[in-house]
Structure formats: C-alpha cells, structure tokens
Design a protein around this motif. Sequence first.
Motif, PDB file in Angstrom:
ATOM      1  N   VAL A 100      -2.395  -4.834  31.183  1.00 19.78           N
ATOM      2  CA  VAL A 100      -1.878  -3.480  31.350  1.00 19.78           C
ATOM      3  C   VAL A 100      -2.523  -2.589  30.296  1.00 19.78           C
ATOM      4  O   VAL A 100      -2.513  -2.908  29.101  1.00 19.78           O
ATOM      5  CB  VAL A 100      -0.342  -3.432  31.209  1.00 19.78           C
ATOM      6  CG1 VAL A 100       0.160  -1.988  31.181  1.00 19.78           C
ATOM      7  CG2 VAL A 100       0.316  -4.183  32.358  1.00 19.78           C
ATOM      8  N   VAL A 101      -3.097  -1.491  30.741  1.00 14.95           N
ATOM      9  CA  VAL A 101      -3.729  -0.520  29.843  1.00 14.95           C
ATOM     10  C   VAL A 101      -2.982   0.791  29.991  1.00 14.95           C
ATOM     11  O   VAL A 101      -2.877   1.339  31.091  1.00 14.95           O
ATOM     12  CB  VAL A 101      -5.218  -0.311  30.195  1.00 14.95           C
ATOM     13  CG1 VAL A 101      -5.847   0.699  29.251  1.00 14.95           C
ATOM     14  CG2 VAL A 101      -5.975  -1.633  30.159  1.00 14.95           C
ATOM     15  N   THR A 102      -2.432   1.284  28.887  1.00 15.07           N
ATOM     16  CA  THR A 102      -1.721   2.563  28.933  1.00 15.07           C
ATOM     17  C   THR A 102      -2.232   3.453  27.812  1.00 15.07           C
ATOM     18  O   THR A 102      -2.265   3.067  26.651  1.00 15.07           O
ATOM     19  CB  THR A 102      -0.198   2.364  28.840  1.00 15.07           C
ATOM     20  OG1 THR A 102       0.435   3.641  28.743  1.00 15.07           O
ATOM     21  CG2 THR A 102       0.206   1.509  27.652  1.00 15.07           C
ATOM     22  N   LEU A 139       5.543  -3.585  32.039  1.00 11.27           N
ATOM     23  CA  LEU A 139       5.579  -4.553  30.944  1.00 11.27           C
ATOM     24  C   LEU A 139       6.014  -5.929  31.433  1.00 11.27           C
ATOM     25  O   LEU A 139       5.580  -6.950  30.891  1.00 11.27           O
ATOM     26  CB  LEU A 139       6.492  -4.050  29.827  1.00 11.27           C
ATOM     27  CG  LEU A 139       6.031  -2.751  29.149  1.00 11.27           C
ATOM     28  CD1 LEU A 139       6.988  -2.352  28.042  1.00 11.27           C
ATOM     29  CD2 LEU A 139       4.615  -2.871  28.612  1.00 11.27           C
ATOM     30  N   ALA A 177       2.927  -7.749  32.520  1.00 13.00           N
ATOM     31  CA  ALA A 177       1.806  -7.872  31.579  1.00 13.00           C
ATOM     32  C   ALA A 177       1.761  -9.205  30.847  1.00 13.00           C
ATOM     33  O   ALA A 177       2.770  -9.669  30.329  1.00 13.00           O
ATOM     34  CB  ALA A 177       1.877  -6.737  30.556  1.00 13.00           C
ATOM     35  N   VAL A 215      -1.508  -6.253  26.661  1.00 10.22           N
ATOM     36  CA  VAL A 215      -1.485  -4.792  26.782  1.00 10.22           C
ATOM     37  C   VAL A 215      -2.520  -4.185  25.846  1.00 10.22           C
ATOM     38  O   VAL A 215      -2.706  -4.659  24.717  1.00 10.22           O
ATOM     39  CB  VAL A 215      -0.076  -4.235  26.453  1.00 10.22           C
ATOM     40  CG1 VAL A 215      -0.092  -2.713  26.349  1.00 10.22           C
ATOM     41  CG2 VAL A 215       0.931  -4.679  27.503  1.00 10.22           C
ATOM     42  N   SER A 237      -3.063  -0.367  24.243  1.00 16.11           N
ATOM     43  CA  SER A 237      -2.318   0.892  24.186  1.00 16.11           C
ATOM     44  C   SER A 237      -2.550   1.606  22.867  1.00 16.11           C
ATOM     45  O   SER A 237      -3.118   1.045  21.919  1.00 16.11           O
ATOM     46  CB  SER A 237      -0.817   0.635  24.350  1.00 16.11           C
ATOM     47  OG  SER A 237      -0.287   0.073  23.164  1.00 16.11           O
ATOM     48  N   THR A 257       6.135   2.511  21.613  1.00 15.29           N
ATOM     49  CA  THR A 257       5.292   1.508  22.262  1.00 15.29           C
ATOM     50  C   THR A 257       5.259   0.218  21.457  1.00 15.29           C
ATOM     51  O   THR A 257       5.451  -0.882  21.989  1.00 15.29           O
ATOM     52  CB  THR A 257       3.862   2.046  22.447  1.00 15.29           C
ATOM     53  OG1 THR A 257       3.903   3.221  23.258  1.00 15.29           O
ATOM     54  CG2 THR A 257       2.970   1.017  23.111  1.00 15.29           C
ATOM     55  N   LEU A 307       6.882  -3.341  22.846  1.00 20.36           N
ATOM     56  CA  LEU A 307       6.040  -4.516  23.033  1.00 20.36           C
ATOM     57  C   LEU A 307       6.489  -5.663  22.125  1.00 20.36           C
ATOM     58  O   LEU A 307       6.511  -6.828  22.537  1.00 20.36           O
ATOM     59  CB  LEU A 307       4.578  -4.161  22.772  1.00 20.36           C
ATOM     60  CG  LEU A 307       3.937  -3.210  23.785  1.00 20.36           C
ATOM     61  CD1 LEU A 307       2.534  -2.831  23.352  1.00 20.36           C
ATOM     62  CD2 LEU A 307       3.902  -3.832  25.175  1.00 20.36           C
ATOM     63  N   ALA A 349      -0.685  -7.472  22.086  1.00 18.82           N
ATOM     64  CA  ALA A 349      -1.289  -6.178  22.377  1.00 18.82           C
ATOM     65  C   ALA A 349      -2.503  -5.914  21.504  1.00 18.82           C
ATOM     66  O   ALA A 349      -2.607  -6.411  20.382  1.00 18.82           O
ATOM     67  CB  ALA A 349      -0.257  -5.061  22.178  1.00 18.82           C
TER      68      ALA A 349
END
Length: 360
Positions: free
Chosen positions: A193-195, A253, A256, A259, A261, A267, A271, A278
């Motif tokens: 997951v890329v935010t 999330l 995932a 991640v 981010s 955030t 996480l 992450a």
Amino acid sequence: MTTYLLAGGGTAGHVNPMLAIADALRAREPEAIIICVGTAEGLEAQLVPARGYELITIPRIPFPRARHFLSSSRTFLAGWPKAVATVVELIAQRKVDVVIGVGGYAAAPAYAAAKKTHTPYVIHEANAKPGLANRWGARSTRFVGVTFEGTPLPHAVTVGTPLRKEIETLDIPAQRPAALAYFGLEHHRPVLVVTSGSLGARSINNAIASSAQQLIDAGYQVLHIVGQNKPEALPQIPSYVAVDYCDRMDLALAAAQLVVSRAGSATVSELSALGIPAVYVPYPVGNGEQKFNAAGVVRAGGGILVEDEKFTPEWITQNLVPLMRDEARLEQMAEASARVGLRDGTARMINLIDAALSSA
C-alpha cells in the motif's frame, strides 16, 4: 453532568485525535456537553460539525515569529485579548469543567482562558517535535499526554494517539478478505500500500508509478493512493490499482503487508498500533517533525526512513524490492512495529482528563 471544551485543530493530525476523544467522552457519558473551539480556516470547520459536535470559531491568531516579528507581533497583540476573552466568556457561560487542547491556533487562547478562570486543562501533543501552542501551554498544567516517548514537554506522559475507532478495533486477519475484495485485489498476492497524503507527494507518486512493474515482478500487487498531485501517466497494468482518494483506510491497512507513506503523526501511530512494517518518507518542508515522528519505530526496527529526495526509482530497485522479497525481515519488522505501537491512546487520554477533573 460534565461539560468538556475541546480546543485546537488546523490539520487532520490535530482534528482526528480531538474527535476520537470527543467520541469516547460521548460514548461513556451520553448526557455530557461537548463544545469544540477552533478556527474557520482549519479542517475542524468541516469535520467537527459533520461529526455532530458544536463548534465555536475564534480568529486565527499565530504567535509572533522571529522572521516577521514586528508585523506578526502587531497582529498578535490586536487579536489575542479578544480571542482569550471569547473563550473566558464561553467557559463561564457554559460552566465548562475541563479544557482539552490538541494544539493548533485555537489551543493557545483556550489554555490562557483556562488559566484565567482556574479551569483545569489537559494537553495532547501528536508530534514528536511539539508545536508552539503546546510548548507554551504545557508550562502551566500537570496533565500533558504525548504520542511519542521522549517528546520534550514538561510533565509529559506517553499516551499514544487517540485513534479512530475503526483503526483501534481493526481485526486484520478477519477483515483482510473483505479489504481485498473492496479494492479489487487478488487473494493470493501480498499487497504493497502506497499512500502519499491527500495532496499527493510528487516524489512518492512519481517513483512508485515509474517502478510499478518492478514491484509487481517482485510478487506483489500495489494499491496506490495517489492524492491530488497525480503523475502525468499512471500505469495501466495488472496487479496495480490506483485511487485518487481512500475513505476506507482501515480496509487499505487490513490489506497491507507493507506500506510506503509520509510520516505524519497519525500515520505512524496507526501503522505501529496495527503492527504494519513501513517505509517512511518524511515531508521535507516545515519544521521537520515528520522524521522525529518515525524515529522511535525506525529505531525499534519496525520501519525504514528515507529522505524525500532519495526516494527514487533507483532507491526502490536497490532497497524496496529486496525488502519486499525478504519475508523473514518483514515479519521481524511487523513484530517490532507492534511493540512500539499503542492501540489504547484514547483510553489513556480519558484517564488523564479524569485526573484533571479530580484535581479541580
């Protein structure tokens, strides 16, 4: 019946913890009166009324800054007394029992009004590098909760972040199948997951878009939450899903395994609370608080920190792709992240609020 005044806002990092506290207070004491104080310009102007809470707005009064000291001093001196007087009157008229501040422009006048009226007040500081309002306010109260251990404030007690209920109660194994289905992801491939935040971090977006095929060739599928600053061309390839905005981050999330981010306080807290490894790419502008937010989980081994300018397709090839293929390391990172994270930040803040009420 207790009357609570919650003050502060500006950004989601301030407003969301304030709303989590308000929700918890309302859940345990439905008859309580909850009043929020913020500015018309901050995000609280939208989010607080939408959640069903009363919002009183006061002018946005920044503390004087060294760079423009004369002009900012004039603005401050002209607006500060009126802002404080407004909150003093509110405390008196509504018989406020305790003030809870989360930082931001509206918090400092609320702290000053609490002192003037001898009302106990409680502070929550979300960032590892505290803002000016909370640095000033923390001098005069014993009730200071911080998200990150080692935050340099007087009387600081580590409470974590008051999390959104959907994150606080998230059961990842139970929710993962529904999460994959929600985003149209496959069940047999792990998910990166890329935010990049609501505005969209160009560095993250461009590097990920350029490297999407590499990431998929590493055995993953990619859920890319792009934000407003989109690359000119997003990949149109299998196992890569791009969305402009995600209003179900709990499901993102839950899907995932890893991640990428920014390192905003919320955030990092979410996480870590969920034990998700992450790669943090701190926002390079401002006072640098994001790299401090991620420092604890990175030091524990639950995350990797990379500077914004260094997050390139080359860095992805040399660092991210090998990490994605190293299942043992990802498991170790997940365990380390969970050891640092706190899921009960809301309850800890409520305990601090109760202690302040008992002191009155």
